[in-house]
Scaffold this active site. Structure first.
Site, short mmCIF file in Angstrom:
data_model
loop_
_atom_site.label_atom_id
_atom_site.label_comp_id
_atom_site.label_asym_id
_atom_site.label_seq_id
_atom_site.Cartn_x
_atom_site.Cartn_y
_atom_site.Cartn_z
N ASP A 1 42.70 41.93 30.54
CA ASP A 1 42.30 43.32 30.77
C ASP A 1 40.80 43.48 30.66
O ASP A 1 40.13 42.72 29.95
CB ASP A 1 43.03 44.22 29.75
CG ASP A 1 43.05 45.67 30.19
OD1 ASP A 1 42.84 45.95 31.39
OD2 ASP A 1 43.28 46.54 29.33
N ASN B 1 38.53 44.02 33.45
CA ASN B 1 37.68 43.65 34.60
C ASN B 1 36.87 44.85 35.10
O ASN B 1 35.68 44.73 35.40
CB ASN B 1 38.55 43.17 35.77
CG ASN B 1 39.24 41.86 35.48
OD1 ASN B 1 38.94 41.20 34.49
ND2 ASN B 1 40.16 41.47 36.35
N ARG C 1 36.04 47.69 33.46
CA ARG C 1 35.02 48.12 32.49
C ARG C 1 33.84 47.16 32.46
O ARG C 1 32.68 47.56 32.35
CB ARG C 1 35.64 48.24 31.08
CG ARG C 1 36.37 49.56 30.87
CD ARG C 1 37.27 49.53 29.67
NE ARG C 1 38.52 48.83 29.96
CZ ARG C 1 39.44 48.56 29.06
NH1 ARG C 1 39.25 48.90 27.80
NH2 ARG C 1 40.55 47.95 29.42
N ASN D 1 50.48 48.79 38.64
CA ASN D 1 49.13 48.70 39.21
C ASN D 1 49.06 49.18 40.67
O ASN D 1 47.97 49.40 41.20
CB ASN D 1 48.55 47.28 39.10
CG ASN D 1 48.14 46.91 37.69
OD1 ASN D 1 48.20 45.75 37.29
ND2 ASN D 1 47.69 47.90 36.90
N ARG E 1 46.90 52.31 41.58
CA ARG E 1 45.44 52.30 41.75
C ARG E 1 45.06 52.61 43.20
O ARG E 1 45.89 52.50 44.09
CB ARG E 1 44.91 50.93 41.32
CG ARG E 1 45.19 50.70 39.85
CD ARG E 1 44.50 49.48 39.35
NE ARG E 1 44.78 49.32 37.93
CZ ARG E 1 44.08 48.54 37.13
NH1 ARG E 1 43.08 47.84 37.59
NH2 ARG E 1 44.41 48.46 35.86
N GLU F 1 53.63 36.21 18.60
CA GLU F 1 52.50 36.67 17.78
C GLU F 1 51.45 37.29 18.71
O GLU F 1 51.10 36.70 19.73
CB GLU F 1 51.86 35.47 17.05
CG GLU F 1 52.78 34.79 16.06
CD GLU F 1 53.10 35.66 14.86
OE1 GLU F 1 52.27 36.49 14.47
OE2 GLU F 1 54.22 35.50 14.30
C1 IPE Z 1 47.84 45.46 32.28
O1 IPE Z 1 46.60 46.07 32.33
C2 IPE Z 1 48.15 44.79 33.58
C3 IPE Z 1 47.34 43.62 33.90
C4 IPE Z 1 46.43 43.08 33.15
C5 IPE Z 1 47.64 43.01 35.18
P1 IPE Z 1 46.42 47.60 32.75
O2 IPE Z 1 44.97 47.86 32.75
O3 IPE Z 1 47.16 47.87 34.01
O4 IPE Z 1 47.17 48.35 31.57
P2 IPE Z 1 47.02 49.83 31.01
O5 IPE Z 1 47.11 50.75 32.21
O6 IPE Z 1 45.69 49.94 30.35
O7 IPE Z 1 48.14 49.98 30.04
C1 IPE Z 2 42.64 43.91 34.46
O1 IPE Z 2 41.47 44.67 34.45
C2 IPE Z 2 43.06 43.51 35.85
C3 IPE Z 2 44.23 44.24 36.35
C4 IPE Z 2 44.91 45.13 35.72
C5 IPE Z 2 44.64 43.95 37.72
P1 IPE Z 2 41.48 46.23 34.74
O2 IPE Z 2 41.32 46.44 36.21
O3 IPE Z 2 42.66 46.87 34.15
O4 IPE Z 2 40.15 46.67 34.00
P2 IPE Z 2 39.94 47.98 33.13
O5 IPE Z 2 41.04 48.01 32.12
O6 IPE Z 2 40.03 49.14 34.07
O7 IPE Z 2 38.61 47.80 32.53
MG MG Z 3 43.05 47.74 32.37
#
Ligand code: IPE
Ligand code: IPE
Ligand code: MG
Length: 240
Positions: free
Chosen positions: A15, A17, A19, A63, A66, A202
């Site tokens: 998670d 990417n 930000r 996802n 998005r 864990e």
């Molecule tokens: C979880 O991350 C899914 C992946 C890393 C592919 P998200 O960014 O989608 O999760 P939430 O929305 O913060 O719970």
């Molecule tokens: C994880 O990064 C990748 C996927 C969920 C595909 P994010 O895209 O969720 O990045 P943040 O959480 O918005 O920073």
């Molecule tokens: Mg995310």
């Protein structure tokens, strides 16, 4: 025997990417691109550390919410990965399996996933699972549908339904449950990842965003795992 301090199966919620990119004034997709490079490096690092199974969450069933452009960029990265990693997996003896409902993916992506799985299936090194259009609840729904079909066909009855049979109907059938689950970038939630398989996993959370994740960070998580005491509902070591 394998070292119990080294997790056999590590799962990662990659998670942060978006930000990471925002902080640098870059489009979110730039974060995804860097994130994809980090996956390749961490796969090698995990292998060197003696981790046998690595499962990464690449795209959840949620996802799709998005913006279409971001979804498209993510699918393109996955498309590229399925093709470009072919040689590397052969060289490193890695077998790849995709978990999740691939029927909702584009036909060409489904085909390249099938090709990569087929080409790597006899590799005896690390097992690499990529979760694409994966949701733990969706995985359970699909497993229940398989069981209903078996019951309808007269192959099973109510008495045959056990935890083992349910596990056999999941996308992760045949894999050991994850020992350690890492989530990057500060959030402390499971976001629908491996909810059946993670019953005794864990958890390890770090504030580092996925594009900044390194071998040292992985080592820290593995070290923390080594210091945990897993009781599985029983008593501490030595007591009985
Ligand atoms: C979880 O991350 C899914 C992946 C890393 C592919 P998200 O960014 O989608 O999760 P939430 O929305 O913060 O719970
Ligand atoms: C994880 O990064 C990748 C996927 C969920 C595909 P994010 O895209 O969720 O990045 P943040 O959480 O918005 O920073
Ligand atoms: Mg995310």
């Amino acid at each position: 025997m394998s070292d119990p301090k080294i997790p056999a199966h590590v799962a990662i919620i990659m998670d942060g990417n978006g930000r990471w990119a925002k902080k640098r004034g870059l489009p979110r997709t730039a974060g995804h691109k860097k994130g994809a490079e980090v996956v390749e490096q961490i796969l090698e690092d995990a292998d060197h550390m003696g981790i046998r199974y690595l499962t990464v969450y690449a795209f959840s069933t949620e996802n799709w919410l998005r913006p279409a452009m971001e979804v498209k960029a993510l699918m393109n990265l996955l498309r590229t990965y399925m093709i470009s990693s072919m040689e590397k997996c052969a060289k490193n003896n890695v077998s790849v399996r995709v978990i999740g409902d691939r029927s909702k993916l584009s036909a060409d992506l489904q085909e390249s996933i099938g090709n990569l799985e087929e080409a790597t299936k006899n590799n005896t090194g690390m097992h690499f699972q990529i979760a694409i259009n994966y949701g733990g609840r969706d995985e359970i729904v699909r497993a229940v549908k398989k069981l209903v079909a078996k019951a309808r066909a007269g192959e099973i009855t109510e008495e045959d339904v056990t935890e083992a049979l349910i596990a056999d109907c999941l996308d992760t059938a045949g894999l050991p449950d994850p020992d350690l689950l890492i989530r990057t970038c500060g959030e402390q939630r499971i976001s629908n990842f491996l909810i059946w398989e993670g019953a005794y996993t864990e958890y390890y959370f770090t504030d580092t965003a996925w594009p900044d994740f390194t071998k040292e960070e992985l080592q820290k998580a593995v070290d923390a795992f080594g210091n945990r005491e897993r009781r599985y509902g029983g008593l501490t070591g030595g007591q009985s």
